[in-house]
Design an enzyme around this catalytic site. Structure first.
Site, PDB file in Angstrom:
ATOM      1  N   ILE A 154       8.966  62.603  31.575  1.00 31.90           N
ATOM      2  CA  ILE A 154       7.957  61.799  32.252  1.00 31.90           C
ATOM      3  C   ILE A 154       8.331  61.736  33.727  1.00 31.90           C
ATOM      4  CG2 ILE A 154       7.222  60.443  30.250  1.00 31.90           C
ATOM      5  CD1 ILE A 154       9.067  58.216  31.082  1.00 31.90           C
ATOM      6  N   ASP A 155       7.370  61.406  34.563  1.00 27.22           N
ATOM      7  CA  ASP A 155       7.594  61.433  36.001  1.00 27.22           C
ATOM      8  C   ASP A 155       8.596  60.374  36.447  1.00 27.22           C
ATOM      9  OD1 ASP A 155       5.683  63.455  36.237  1.00 27.22           O
ATOM     10  OD2 ASP A 155       4.045  62.005  36.436  1.00 27.22           O
ATOM     11  N   LYS A 156       9.170  60.598  37.628  1.00 28.04           N
ATOM     12  CA  LYS A 156      10.170  59.692  38.193  1.00 28.04           C
ATOM     13  C   LYS A 156       9.698  58.234  38.189  1.00 28.04           C
ATOM     14  CE  LYS A 156      12.287  58.522  42.647  1.00 28.04           C
ATOM     15  NZ  LYS A 156      12.404  58.877  44.082  1.00 28.04           N
ATOM     16  N   THR A 158       7.234  56.861  36.546  1.00 28.35           N
ATOM     17  CA  THR A 158       6.662  56.397  35.282  1.00 28.35           C
ATOM     18  C   THR A 158       7.806  55.873  34.431  1.00 28.35           C
ATOM     19  OG1 THR A 158       4.884  58.038  35.364  1.00 28.35           O
ATOM     20  CG2 THR A 158       5.393  57.098  33.208  1.00 28.35           C
ATOM     21  N   ARG A 259      -2.450  61.074  35.311  1.00 28.08           N
ATOM     22  CA  ARG A 259      -2.735  60.840  36.723  1.00 28.08           C
ATOM     23  C   ARG A 259      -3.877  61.747  37.203  1.00 28.08           C
ATOM     24  NH1 ARG A 259       3.229  61.443  39.172  1.00 28.08           N
ATOM     25  NH2 ARG A 259       2.258  60.656  41.084  1.00 28.08           N
TER      26      ARG A 259
END
Length: 347
Positions: A154-156, A158, A259
């Site tokens: 998962i993104d930084k 998130t 997103r």
């Protein structure tokens, strides 16, 4: 007598260099300085750093070292080479605490905080989840990208749940579940705007944005093959005036999927700087409202996205596993502020 050396012999020899980045310019590429070209591709890279790399002979176009003002043309191969391996390949164990939700002999589930990068990459070589994992666990299996333990990411900015494989068998089994779309992943998000439908499905191929290479975008119709198929199911949890609290279930797992899909339907994630959500996209022009939103940004200084639930079949027992974690305080506080604001608007 010592042999005379040509000064060029002392410069970087490509045989001794390691490739850090490689990009191929598209067929429609207009002539563009290589430093500007690389800024569109390399996350966290500054123009000064790129110009310095070119000055040191580390930027190559079609296997020739070039200066920073060299113009990139269609189909050019642009590479950045350094004398050291990419830092992401030099993994250093770091004693970083982990929020472990579940653990057994073959896997663990962690709750990643917002702000923690999952794996080392350009500009983020320490403090990542992988640095923590290799400190706490020995002999984690590598995934197809040679990243220890990682089944998905998962993104930084998130927060939320990730499953980590501790054995080769678990890695293979879990990775297949994600590939076959049989794993269950639900996210909670705050998005701009009042969503008109209570629930729905967003379908649209996701690929790299042709102009802003740090973004992804949706490709449809004749251009659909420029991206990979992606499906997101959403359901409204609560309407909060100019924003909406929404649940998103992933059928696929593309980079930035929620997103990108939410922006595509006109509901960009709240405070998602990369996709424009850090601007006031809905609401009034009153100064007090602007101040209210800016205060919300301070309470939640990241995109409003949390991986709340995770489900999969245990690779050994065959048992159906399901995990859920609370929405973190920053998102809860932001939602509460909007809740109060919306309530006051109606009274």
């Amino acid at each position: 007598m010592e042999e005379n050396l040509d000064i060029e012999d002392l410069g970087p020899n490509e045989d001794d260099l390691y490739e850090h980045h490689r990009f191929v310019a598209g067929a429609g590429q207009v002539p563009l300085r290589v430093d500007k070209f690389l800024m569109n591709f390399v996350e966290n890279a500054t123009r000064n750093k790129i110009q310095q790399a070119a000055k040191e002979g580390s930027v190559f176009v079609n296997d020739v070292a070039v200066k920073s003002n060299h113009k990139v043309k269609p189909n050019d191969v642009v590479r950045v080479l350094f004398s050291h391996p990419p830092y992401e390949n030099l993994l250093t164990p770091e004693n970083i605490p982990l929020d472990i939700v579940y653990e057994d002999d073959v896997l663990l589930v962690v709750n990643k905080p917002a702000g923690m990068v999952v794996h080392p990459g350009h500009g983020n070589y320490s403090g990542t989840l992988i640095n923590a994992l290799i400190y706490h666990f020995d002999n984690l299996p590598n995934n197809s990208s040679d990243r220890p333990g990682l089944v998905h990411r998962i993104d930084k900015d998130t927060s939320g749940l990730l499953v980590i494989a501790k054995t080769e068998e678990a890695m293979t089994h879990l990775a297949k579940q994600f590939f076959d779309k049989t794993s269950e992943r639900e996210y909670v998000a705050i998005v701009w705007g009042n969503m008109t439908e209570d629930e729905g499905t967003i379908e649209g191929s996701i690929g790299r944005h042709p102009k802003n290479r740090l973004q992804n975008t949706v490709f449809e119709g004749d251009e659909a093959d420029k991206g990979k198929p992606a499906v997101t199911h959403y359901k409204v949890i609560e309407r909060l005036g100019y924003v909406t609290l929404v649940s998103c279930r992933l059928e696929t797992g593309r980079t930035h999927q929620i997103r990108v899909h939410m922006k595509h339907i006109g509901h960009t994630l709240f405070n998602d700087e990369r996709y424009g959500g850090e601007k006031i996209l809905k609401g009034t022009t009153f100064t007090k409202y602007k101040q209210f939103v800016e205060n919300c940004f301070k309470v939640l200084p990241r995109q409003a996205l949390h991986a709340r639930t995770l489900g999969f079949i245990h690779p050994v027992s065959g048992e159906k596993m399901h995990f859920e974690t609370s929405v973190p305080d920053d998102m809860q506080q932001c939602a509460e502020r909007w809740r109060s604001y919306a309530k006051n608007q109606l009274t």
